[in-house]
Design a protein around this motif. Structure first.
Motif, PDB file in Angstrom:
ATOM      1  N   VAL A   6      47.032  40.372  47.462  1.00 21.44           N
ATOM      2  CA  VAL A   6      46.622  39.857  46.033  1.00 21.44           C
ATOM      3  C   VAL A   6      47.540  38.704  45.807  1.00 21.44           C
ATOM      4  CG1 VAL A   6      46.247  40.173  44.024  1.00 21.44           C
ATOM      5  CG2 VAL A   6      45.664  42.271  45.676  1.00 21.44           C
ATOM      6  N   LEU A   7      46.750  37.320  45.337  1.00 22.10           N
ATOM      7  CA  LEU A   7      47.487  36.212  44.956  1.00 22.10           C
ATOM      8  C   LEU A   7      47.327  36.126  43.665  1.00 22.10           C
ATOM      9  CD1 LEU A   7      46.225  33.807  47.827  1.00 22.10           C
ATOM     10  CD2 LEU A   7      48.379  34.779  47.369  1.00 22.10           C
ATOM     11  N   LEU A   8      46.187  36.455  43.124  1.00 29.55           N
ATOM     12  CA  LEU A   8      45.934  36.187  41.635  1.00 29.55           C
ATOM     13  C   LEU A   8      45.440  37.455  40.930  1.00 29.55           C
ATOM     14  CD1 LEU A   8      45.842  34.067  39.184  1.00 29.55           C
ATOM     15  CD2 LEU A   8      43.560  33.719  40.085  1.00 29.55           C
ATOM     16  N   GLN A   9      45.968  37.830  39.636  1.00 29.46           N
ATOM     17  CA  GLN A   9      45.428  39.050  39.337  1.00 29.46           C
ATOM     18  C   GLN A   9      45.670  38.988  37.916  1.00 29.46           C
ATOM     19  OE1 GLN A   9      47.734  42.761  40.242  1.00 29.46           O
ATOM     20  NE2 GLN A   9      45.603  43.777  40.281  1.00 29.46           N
ATOM     21  N   ALA A  10      44.250  39.248  37.098  1.00 29.09           N
ATOM     22  CA  ALA A  10      44.259  39.362  35.719  1.00 29.09           C
ATOM     23  C   ALA A  10      43.836  40.671  35.323  1.00 29.09           C
ATOM     24  CB  ALA A  10      42.922  38.388  35.355  1.00 29.09           C
ATOM     25  N   GLN A  11      44.742  41.259  34.339  1.00 32.03           N
ATOM     26  CA  GLN A  11      44.953  42.516  33.785  1.00 32.03           C
ATOM     27  C   GLN A  11      44.299  42.677  32.441  1.00 32.03           C
ATOM     28  OE1 GLN A  11      48.725  43.185  35.039  1.00 32.03           O
ATOM     29  NE2 GLN A  11      48.132  44.839  36.593  1.00 32.03           N
ATOM     30  N   GLN A  12      43.330  42.988  32.158  1.00 27.94           N
ATOM     31  CA  GLN A  12      42.741  43.436  30.673  1.00 27.94           C
ATOM     32  C   GLN A  12      43.013  42.157  29.772  1.00 27.94           C
ATOM     33  OE1 GLN A  12      41.559  46.940  29.320  1.00 27.94           O
ATOM     34  NE2 GLN A  12      40.833  46.379  31.301  1.00 27.94           N
ATOM     35  N   ILE A  13      42.618  41.084  30.162  1.00 28.87           N
ATOM     36  CA  ILE A  13      42.734  39.699  29.445  1.00 28.87           C
ATOM     37  C   ILE A  13      41.583  39.564  28.552  1.00 28.87           C
ATOM     38  CG2 ILE A  13      44.269  38.574  31.122  1.00 28.87           C
ATOM     39  CD1 ILE A  13      41.584  36.918  31.919  1.00 28.87           C
ATOM     40  N   SER A  14      42.034  39.432  27.284  1.00 29.08           N
ATOM     41  CA  SER A  14      41.124  38.857  26.258  1.00 29.08           C
ATOM     42  C   SER A  14      41.329  37.508  25.759  1.00 29.08           C
ATOM     43  CB  SER A  14      40.944  39.926  25.220  1.00 29.08           C
ATOM     44  OG  SER A  14      40.508  41.257  25.588  1.00 29.08           O
ATOM     45  N   ARG A  15      40.385  36.957  25.305  1.00 29.15           N
ATOM     46  CA  ARG A  15      40.655  35.511  24.367  1.00 29.15           C
ATOM     47  C   ARG A  15      39.787  35.698  23.163  1.00 29.15           C
ATOM     48  NH1 ARG A  15      44.246  31.107  23.539  1.00 29.15           N
ATOM     49  NH2 ARG A  15      42.964  29.702  22.554  1.00 29.15           N
ATOM     50  N   HIS A  16      40.532  35.417  22.140  1.00 32.23           N
ATOM     51  CA  HIS A  16      39.785  35.277  20.867  1.00 32.23           C
ATOM     52  C   HIS A  16      39.975  34.104  20.303  1.00 32.23           C
ATOM     53  CE1 HIS A  16      40.848  39.869  20.161  1.00 32.23           C
ATOM     54  NE2 HIS A  16      40.034  39.626  21.336  1.00 32.23           N
ATOM     55  N   TYR A  17      38.792  33.402  19.420  1.00 34.77           N
ATOM     56  CA  TYR A  17      38.839  32.352  18.837  1.00 34.77           C
ATOM     57  C   TYR A  17      38.688  32.787  17.266  1.00 34.77           C
ATOM     58  CZ  TYR A  17      39.031  30.066  23.375  1.00 34.77           C
ATOM     59  OH  TYR A  17      39.337  29.693  24.477  1.00 34.77           O
ATOM     60  N   GLY A  18      39.623  32.974  16.476  1.00 35.67           N
ATOM     61  CA  GLY A  18      39.195  33.608  15.015  1.00 35.67           C
ATOM     62  C   GLY A  18      38.548  34.877  15.330  1.00 35.67           C
ATOM     63  N   ASP A  19      37.227  35.239  14.841  1.00 38.16           N
ATOM     64  CA  ASP A  19      36.697  36.307  14.904  1.00 38.16           C
ATOM     65  C   ASP A  19      35.904  36.404  16.156  1.00 38.16           C
ATOM     66  OD1 ASP A  19      37.693  37.500  12.491  1.00 38.16           O
ATOM     67  OD2 ASP A  19      35.943  36.345  11.261  1.00 38.16           O
ATOM     68  N   PHE A  20      35.645  35.267  16.718  1.00 43.90           N
ATOM     69  CA  PHE A  20      34.847  35.261  18.173  1.00 43.90           C
ATOM     70  C   PHE A  20      35.641  35.709  19.346  1.00 43.90           C
ATOM     71  CE2 PHE A  20      33.309  32.733  21.901  1.00 43.90           C
ATOM     72  CZ  PHE A  20      32.059  33.456  21.937  1.00 43.90           C
ATOM     73  N   ILE A  21      35.028  36.820  20.131  1.00 37.83           N
ATOM     74  CA  ILE A  21      35.732  37.220  21.168  1.00 37.83           C
ATOM     75  C   ILE A  21      35.224  36.660  22.523  1.00 37.83           C
ATOM     76  CG2 ILE A  21      36.270  39.252  22.560  1.00 37.83           C
ATOM     77  CD1 ILE A  21      35.939  40.888  19.978  1.00 37.83           C
ATOM     78  N   ALA A  22      35.866  35.384  23.191  1.00 37.06           N
ATOM     79  CA  ALA A  22      35.034  34.755  24.130  1.00 37.06           C
ATOM     80  C   ALA A  22      35.310  35.629  25.538  1.00 37.06           C
ATOM     81  CB  ALA A  22      35.991  33.465  24.506  1.00 37.06           C
ATOM     82  N   LEU A  23      36.625  36.368  25.594  1.00 34.44           N
ATOM     83  CA  LEU A  23      36.933  37.360  26.686  1.00 34.44           C
ATOM     84  C   LEU A  23      37.056  38.403  26.475  1.00 34.44           C
ATOM     85  CD1 LEU A  23      39.013  35.289  29.464  1.00 34.44           C
ATOM     86  CD2 LEU A  23      36.513  35.790  29.592  1.00 34.44           C
ATOM     87  N   LEU A  56      45.393  26.803  30.828  1.00 35.95           N
ATOM     88  CA  LEU A  56      45.217  25.954  29.624  1.00 35.95           C
ATOM     89  C   LEU A  56      45.065  26.568  28.528  1.00 35.95           C
ATOM     90  CD1 LEU A  56      44.143  23.066  29.374  1.00 35.95           C
ATOM     91  CD2 LEU A  56      41.680  23.695  29.612  1.00 35.95           C
ATOM     92  N   HIS A  57      44.720  27.893  28.272  1.00 42.83           N
ATOM     93  CA  HIS A  57      44.771  28.636  27.124  1.00 42.83           C
ATOM     94  C   HIS A  57      45.614  29.827  27.546  1.00 42.83           C
ATOM     95  CE1 HIS A  57      40.574  26.768  25.792  1.00 42.83           C
ATOM     96  NE2 HIS A  57      41.667  25.961  25.568  1.00 42.83           N
ATOM     97  N   GLN A  58      46.109  30.563  26.423  1.00 44.12           N
ATOM     98  CA  GLN A  58      47.014  31.755  26.697  1.00 44.12           C
ATOM     99  C   GLN A  58      46.018  33.001  26.370  1.00 44.12           C
ATOM    100  OE1 GLN A  58      50.973  31.460  25.021  1.00 44.12           O
ATOM    101  NE2 GLN A  58      51.361  33.767  25.456  1.00 44.12           N
ATOM    102  N   PRO A  59      46.193  34.048  27.035  1.00 45.24           N
ATOM    103  CA  PRO A  59      45.176  35.041  26.778  1.00 45.24           C
ATOM    104  C   PRO A  59      45.832  35.590  25.116  1.00 45.24           C
ATOM    105  CG  PRO A  59      46.805  35.838  28.441  1.00 45.24           C
ATOM    106  CD  PRO A  59      46.905  34.400  28.296  1.00 45.24           C
ATOM    107  N   THR A  60      44.897  36.235  24.472  1.00 44.04           N
ATOM    108  CA  THR A  60      45.136  36.777  23.156  1.00 44.04           C
ATOM    109  C   THR A  60      45.991  38.198  23.627  1.00 44.04           C
ATOM    110  OG1 THR A  60      43.256  35.713  22.225  1.00 44.04           O
ATOM    111  CG2 THR A  60      44.433  37.707  20.990  1.00 44.04           C
ATOM    112  N   THR A  61      45.257  38.813  24.643  1.00 44.00           N
ATOM    113  CA  THR A  61      45.846  40.175  25.096  1.00 44.00           C
ATOM    114  C   THR A  61      45.894  40.085  26.593  1.00 44.00           C
ATOM    115  OG1 THR A  61      43.814  41.265  24.988  1.00 44.00           O
ATOM    116  CG2 THR A  61      45.413  41.468  23.040  1.00 44.00           C
ATOM    117  N   GLY A  62      46.731  40.810  27.178  1.00 44.23           N
ATOM    118  CA  GLY A  62      46.681  41.192  28.771  1.00 44.23           C
ATOM    119  C   GLY A  62      47.348  40.027  29.381  1.00 44.23           C
ATOM    120  N   ASN A  63      47.498  40.064  30.778  1.00 41.66           N
ATOM    121  CA  ASN A  63      48.613  39.584  31.600  1.00 41.66           C
ATOM    122  C   ASN A  63      47.702  38.843  32.633  1.00 41.66           C
ATOM    123  OD1 ASN A  63      51.053  40.156  30.324  1.00 41.66           O
ATOM    124  ND2 ASN A  63      50.568  42.278  30.924  1.00 41.66           N
TER     125      ASN A  63
END
Length: 255
Positions: A6-23, A56-63
């Protein structure tokens, strides 16, 4: 496949823009030898996902982990030096640069070199070696002294990818690399890209793509997104056997 692959792994990543949940709570992994495509209708969160994965963007939550290290929020330039790169369309940013100069900018970054103008840059054998090797791998050697903006669209797309390959990444993230390329030429672009990846030691590729013909032909695994959530993560044959998922991906207009 072992966890060591495994080279790249995302764990429970979310990205919010205000009230909008993009991930929303997305898990995924990319391992050595894989060609993973990310698909979904417009607004599915594909571009946001790649933006988070490439720093480019930091996740709101997750790693996000790459090569075992947490890279959430690490800048794209730093990530590229660690081995995770994204095609970044230097031909659009610097349209007056030649093919040689465009690739050299990346080679200089890879070598962590500082330079003052291209004259001194091309005095470096290391930079020139990377430029020549990369141009050869992508079939761009005859156009080394041609401005990137003067290339036919298909070759310009290859130059965009070649400039990222010159960073010598382990994992390459591609966002619609054949966009705007004619149907007749798109497979030629992809075949050149894959040959170059093998030649230059790229270990895995993640592709964001709406063209299901390309997804079907080249993917080993496919991740489907809808409304910021992962709705499928399947080997290619299983994915295309799932009519419900296919209808979601292509039935509502794909990005």
């Amino acid at each position: 496949m072992s966890t060591n692959d495994v080279l790249l792994q995302a764990q429970q990543i979310s990205r919010h823009y205000g009230d909008f949940i993009a991930l929303h709570n997305v898990d995924l992994s990319v391992s050595r030898g894989e060609f993973v495509s990310v698909v979904g209708p417009n607004g599915a969160g594909k571009t946001t996902l790649v933006n988070v994965l490439t720093g480019l963007h930091q996740p709101t939550t997750g790693n996000v982990h790459f090569n075992g290290s947490n890279i959430a929020g690490v800048g794209a330039v730093d990530l590229a030096t660690r081995g995770l790169a994204r095609a970044f369309q230097l031909t659009s940013i610097f349209p007056e640069l030649t093919v040689r100069e465009t690739i050299a900018v990346s080679a200089c970054s890879y070598l962590n070199m500082r330079w003052n103008g291209f004259g001194s840059l091309f005095g470096s054998r290391k930079v020139n070696d990377i430029v020549v090797r990369t141009a050869d791998a992508f079939g761009l050697a005859p156009w080394l002294d041609t401005k990137g903006s003067s290339l036919p669209h298909g070759r310009r797309k290859l130059l965009d990818v070649a400039s990222a390959f010159a960073l010598h990444p382990k994992v390459m993230l591609l966002d619609e690399p054949t966009a705007g390329v004619s149907t007749a030429d798109k497979h030629g672009v992809m075949e050149t890209l894959l040959r170059a990846a093998k030649h230059m030691g790229i270990e895995a590729i993640m592709l964001v793509e709406h063209d299901m013909d390309l997804v079907s032909r080249y993917s080993t695994r496919i991740i489907a997104m809808q409304a910021g959530k992962k709705i499928a993560d399947l080997p290619r044959d299983e994915f295309f056997a799932n009519e419900e998922i296919i209808s979601i991906v292509v039935g509502k207009g794909a990005h």
